[in-house]
Each structure stands twice: as structure tokens, then as C-alpha cells.
Design an enzyme around this catalytic site. Structure first.
Site, short mmCIF file in Angstrom:
data_model
loop_
_atom_site.label_atom_id
_atom_site.label_comp_id
_atom_site.label_asym_id
_atom_site.label_seq_id
_atom_site.Cartn_x
_atom_site.Cartn_y
_atom_site.Cartn_z
N ASN A 1 -12.75 -12.55 34.46
CA ASN A 1 -13.52 -11.68 35.35
C ASN A 1 -12.56 -11.04 36.36
O ASN A 1 -11.94 -11.75 37.16
CB ASN A 1 -14.58 -12.53 36.04
CG ASN A 1 -15.48 -11.69 36.92
OD1 ASN A 1 -14.99 -10.83 37.63
ND2 ASN A 1 -16.77 -11.95 36.88
N HIS B 1 -12.43 -9.63 41.22
CA HIS B 1 -11.74 -10.01 42.46
C HIS B 1 -10.51 -9.14 42.71
O HIS B 1 -10.07 -9.00 43.84
CB HIS B 1 -11.38 -11.49 42.44
CG HIS B 1 -12.61 -12.35 42.29
ND1 HIS B 1 -13.51 -12.52 43.31
CD2 HIS B 1 -13.10 -13.01 41.23
CE1 HIS B 1 -14.51 -13.28 42.86
NE2 HIS B 1 -14.29 -13.58 41.60
N HIS C 1 -18.31 -6.79 36.68
CA HIS C 1 -19.68 -6.68 37.20
C HIS C 1 -19.75 -5.43 38.08
O HIS C 1 -19.12 -5.38 39.13
CB HIS C 1 -19.96 -7.95 38.02
CG HIS C 1 -21.36 -8.06 38.55
ND1 HIS C 1 -21.79 -9.14 39.26
CD2 HIS C 1 -22.43 -7.20 38.49
CE1 HIS C 1 -23.06 -8.98 39.61
NE2 HIS C 1 -23.46 -7.81 39.16
N ARG D 1 -21.75 -3.93 40.52
CA ARG D 1 -22.90 -4.28 41.36
C ARG D 1 -23.58 -3.02 41.84
O ARG D 1 -22.97 -1.96 41.96
CB ARG D 1 -22.45 -5.14 42.54
CG ARG D 1 -21.94 -6.51 42.12
CD ARG D 1 -21.64 -7.36 43.34
NE ARG D 1 -22.84 -7.84 43.95
CZ ARG D 1 -23.29 -9.09 43.90
NH1 ARG D 1 -22.60 -10.01 43.25
NH2 ARG D 1 -24.41 -9.43 44.49
N ARG E 1 -19.59 -2.95 45.47
CA ARG E 1 -18.71 -3.57 46.46
C ARG E 1 -17.32 -3.88 45.92
O ARG E 1 -16.38 -4.06 46.68
CB ARG E 1 -19.33 -4.82 47.05
CG ARG E 1 -19.35 -5.99 46.12
CD ARG E 1 -19.79 -7.24 46.83
NE ARG E 1 -21.17 -7.15 47.25
CZ ARG E 1 -21.96 -8.22 47.41
NH1 ARG E 1 -21.46 -9.42 47.22
NH2 ARG E 1 -23.21 -8.10 47.78
N GLU F 1 -21.22 -7.43 33.21
CA GLU F 1 -22.25 -8.17 33.95
C GLU F 1 -23.10 -7.17 34.69
O GLU F 1 -22.58 -6.30 35.40
CB GLU F 1 -21.60 -9.10 34.98
CG GLU F 1 -21.12 -10.39 34.40
CD GLU F 1 -20.50 -11.26 35.48
OE1 GLU F 1 -20.70 -11.01 36.69
OE2 GLU F 1 -19.80 -12.20 35.12
N THR G 1 -22.59 -14.03 42.58
CA THR G 1 -23.86 -14.38 41.94
C THR G 1 -24.18 -15.85 42.23
O THR G 1 -23.42 -16.74 41.87
CB THR G 1 -23.75 -14.17 40.42
OG1 THR G 1 -23.14 -12.90 40.20
CG2 THR G 1 -25.11 -14.19 39.77
N GLU H 1 -25.38 -17.59 29.19
CA GLU H 1 -24.20 -18.10 29.89
C GLU H 1 -24.70 -19.14 30.86
O GLU H 1 -25.51 -18.84 31.75
CB GLU H 1 -23.46 -16.97 30.62
CG GLU H 1 -22.23 -17.51 31.36
CD GLU H 1 -21.32 -16.42 31.93
OE1 GLU H 1 -21.20 -15.34 31.31
OE2 GLU H 1 -20.74 -16.67 33.01
N HIS I 1 -18.63 -19.74 36.16
CA HIS I 1 -18.80 -19.72 37.61
C HIS I 1 -18.15 -20.96 38.23
O HIS I 1 -18.55 -22.08 37.94
CB HIS I 1 -20.27 -19.65 38.05
CG HIS I 1 -20.39 -19.01 39.40
ND1 HIS I 1 -20.72 -17.68 39.57
CD2 HIS I 1 -20.17 -19.50 40.63
CE1 HIS I 1 -20.72 -17.38 40.84
NE2 HIS I 1 -20.38 -18.46 41.51
N1 PXP Z 1 -20.04 -15.60 35.13
C1 PXP Z 1 -20.89 -14.90 35.91
C2 PXP Z 1 -22.20 -14.49 35.34
C3 PXP Z 1 -20.55 -14.53 37.23
O1 PXP Z 1 -21.41 -13.82 37.98
C4 PXP Z 1 -19.27 -14.90 37.72
C5 PXP Z 1 -18.86 -14.51 39.10
O2 PXP Z 1 -18.73 -13.16 39.21
C6 PXP Z 1 -18.41 -15.61 36.87
C7 PXP Z 1 -18.82 -15.98 35.59
C8 PXP Z 1 -17.04 -16.01 37.30
O3 PXP Z 1 -17.10 -16.89 38.38
P1 PXP Z 1 -15.79 -17.26 39.17
O4 PXP Z 1 -15.27 -16.02 39.80
O5 PXP Z 1 -16.27 -18.27 40.15
O6 PXP Z 1 -14.82 -17.82 38.16
#
Ligand code: PXP
Length: 256
Positions: free
Chosen positions: A7, A10, A51, A53, A57, A78, A109, A159, A200
Site C-alpha cells: 500500500n 503513505h 486508496h 479517498r 488526502r 481501495e 480505515t 480482506e 492492516h
Molecule cells: N488493507 C486495507 C483495506 C487498508 O485500508 C489498509 C490501510 O490503508 C491496509 C490494508 C494497510 O494497512 P497498514 O498501512 O497498516 O499496513
């Protein structure tokens, strides 16, 4: 083999912290999430997750279009189940969408999707995506009712939300309770014909315990990889997480 989706939101969060108000496309802005995605692919990940959003953001529309053009692994988009974002997904055509709940005030999330409450609308969205050749995953808490509803919706994947497990990792009893819920949830999902991803809050520290959760296809991991990359670079951060994922029992071993 258990797959890794990275992901890259960040990376965009860091960019937006400095350049959110930039409107001049000629200006160099950094760091670029697309460049990060390509580095992740070179380091051996199996897919890229982003994602978009509703408040934009971190990832913005242009990032998504550029990702679709540039990456050679799978794009996992996402998204909230909202008309604007559904239209964007149908235009961009990711390989898979993961429908997540979205609250404006949350930092990330926070909970799983209420599939039971939104069954009709989710079935419609699932149908529209599948008609366009896009697979559908639903981000859910490890809750039997939600998983059974996901199967009724016709999703290809769920998921499993591992956030509660990650948050309670330092508390043995709570962590083990949550791990049991994840194991049960994965078994139920498999029985009703859903493929199972998870994500997550996963880190190199807590990930080895996730190996007891059966039937996992892919983990989606963002924050810990990008945080670690600040110190050791993306390539090594991906190697570290792939190392923590190695040894996950494959389907044949689970069946025997
Ligand atoms: N899966 C989903 C559906 C998420 O919303 C997120 C966070 O954006 C992640 C995985 C990844 O989570 P993390 O950044 O905590 O590894």
C-alpha cells in the site's frame, strides 16, 4: 505462495504534507508514489494497493491513472462504495477493487465494512465491477455474519481486517482471542467459496503469528514498510517483510 501487496498511500501522505496546495504541474513534487510503486515491484512485491479517498488526502486522481499505466503487477484499488469513486474505478480499470468503509474524520480505515447493512448496494457495485472485468474484495472484520453476507453479495475475495490483532499484539490474551477469530473467519470464508486476503497494521514483528491463519492469498501492507524504508530503503524494507512472510504453509500443506 503468500503474496504481498504494498500500500503506497503513505508515500503520497508525505508528499501532500508539503505540496498539498501546489497547483503548478511543472513544479517537481516529492516523493512520487508511482516511483515508489515501481521500486516495490523491482524488490519483489506482487501487487500495488492505493486508496483514493473521497477527500483526496493522500493519493490523488492523477496518481491512480499513472499507476495504472506504469505498474506491471496487479493494481488493487481501495475505495468507498460511493457513486463518484465507483465511476473512477470503472474508468481506471484496476485488476481488483477492495471496498472499504470511509469516514472523513478517521486517520486510516478503522473498522471493517458493514456488508450485512449494505448488502443490496454492495451487490450492485460488485456486479458493475465484475461486468467490467474487475474482481471485488470486501474489507471485513473477522465476523461470521459479515463473511456470509460477503458470499451472498458475490464478492470474489474478502480482506480480513487485522487491525485489532495488531493493536493488541502486546496483550497476549486479547491478541490470541483475535487470532482465533481470524482463523475461524478464514475457514468460514473458504467454506463459502471466498478467497481470503488480510491486512492492516501488519509488521515484521507481528506477521509470524499470522501464519496460523489458513487460506490466505495476499497480505496488504503499507505503513510498516514505508516507515522502515525511511531508514533502510524500500528495497530492503520489502525484503524484510517478504522474509517474515516466507514459510507460510501453502494450500497443499493445509489440506493434508
Ligand atoms: N488493507 C486495507 C483495506 C487498508 O485500508 C489498509 C490501510 O490503508 C491496509 C490494508 C494497510 O494497512 P497498514 O498501512 O497498516 O499496513
Amino acid at each position: 505462495m503468500l503474496k504481498l501487496g504494498v500500500n503506497i498511500d503513505h508515500v503520497a501522505t508525505l508528499r501532500q504534507a508539503r505540496y498539498r496546495s501546489n497547483t503548478d504541474p511543472r513544479r517537481k513534487v516529492e516523493p512520487d508514489p508511482v516511483e515508489a510503486a515501481l521500486l516495490c515491484e523491482r524488490a519483489g512485491c506482487h501487487g500495488i494497493t492505493a486508496h483514493l479517498r473521497e477527500d483526496r488526502r493522500h493519493i490523488v486522481d492523477r496518481d491512480l491513472l499513472r499507476l495504472r499505466e506504469a505498474i506491471t503487477t496487479r493494481l488493487n484499488f481501495e475505495m468507498a462504495n460511493s457513486p463518484e469513486i465507483i465511476a473512477i474505478a470503472l474508468g481506471v480499470r484496476p485488476d481488483i477493487v477492495c471496498v472499504v468503509p470511509e469516514l472523513r474524520e478517521e486517520v486510516t480505515t478503522e473498522g471493517g465494512l458493514d456488508v450485512v447493512g449494505g448488502e443490496e448496494s454492495l451487490r450492485l457495485t460488485r456486479q458493475r465491477m465484475n461486468d467490467a472485468g474487475i474482481e471485488v474484495s470486501l474489507f471485513v472484520d473477522p465476523d461470521q455474519r459479515q463473511i456470509e453476507a460477503a458470499a451472498r453479495v458475490g464478492a470474489q475475495f474478502i480482506e480480513l481486517h487485522t487491525g485489532r490483532f495488531a493493536d493488541h499484539f502486546h496483550l497476549k490474551r486479547e491478541r490470541n482471542e483475535e487470532l482465533n477469530r481470524l482463523v475461524l473467519a478464514a475457514k468460514t470464508a473458504h467454506e463459502v467459496g471466498l478467497q481470503v486476503n488480510a491486512g492492516h497494521g501488519l509488521t515484521t514483528e507481528n506477521l509470524p503469528l499470522i501464519h496460523v491463519v489458513p487460506h490466505l492469498v495476499e497480505l496488504n501492507i503499507g505503513h510498516s514498510i514505508i516507515s522502515r524504508a525511511v531508514f533502510i530503503g524500500l528495497d530492503r524494507a520489502i525484503q524484510e517483510i517478504l522474509g517474515a512472510m516466507a514459510g507460510y504453509p501453502d494450500a497443499v500443506a493445509l489440506a493434508s
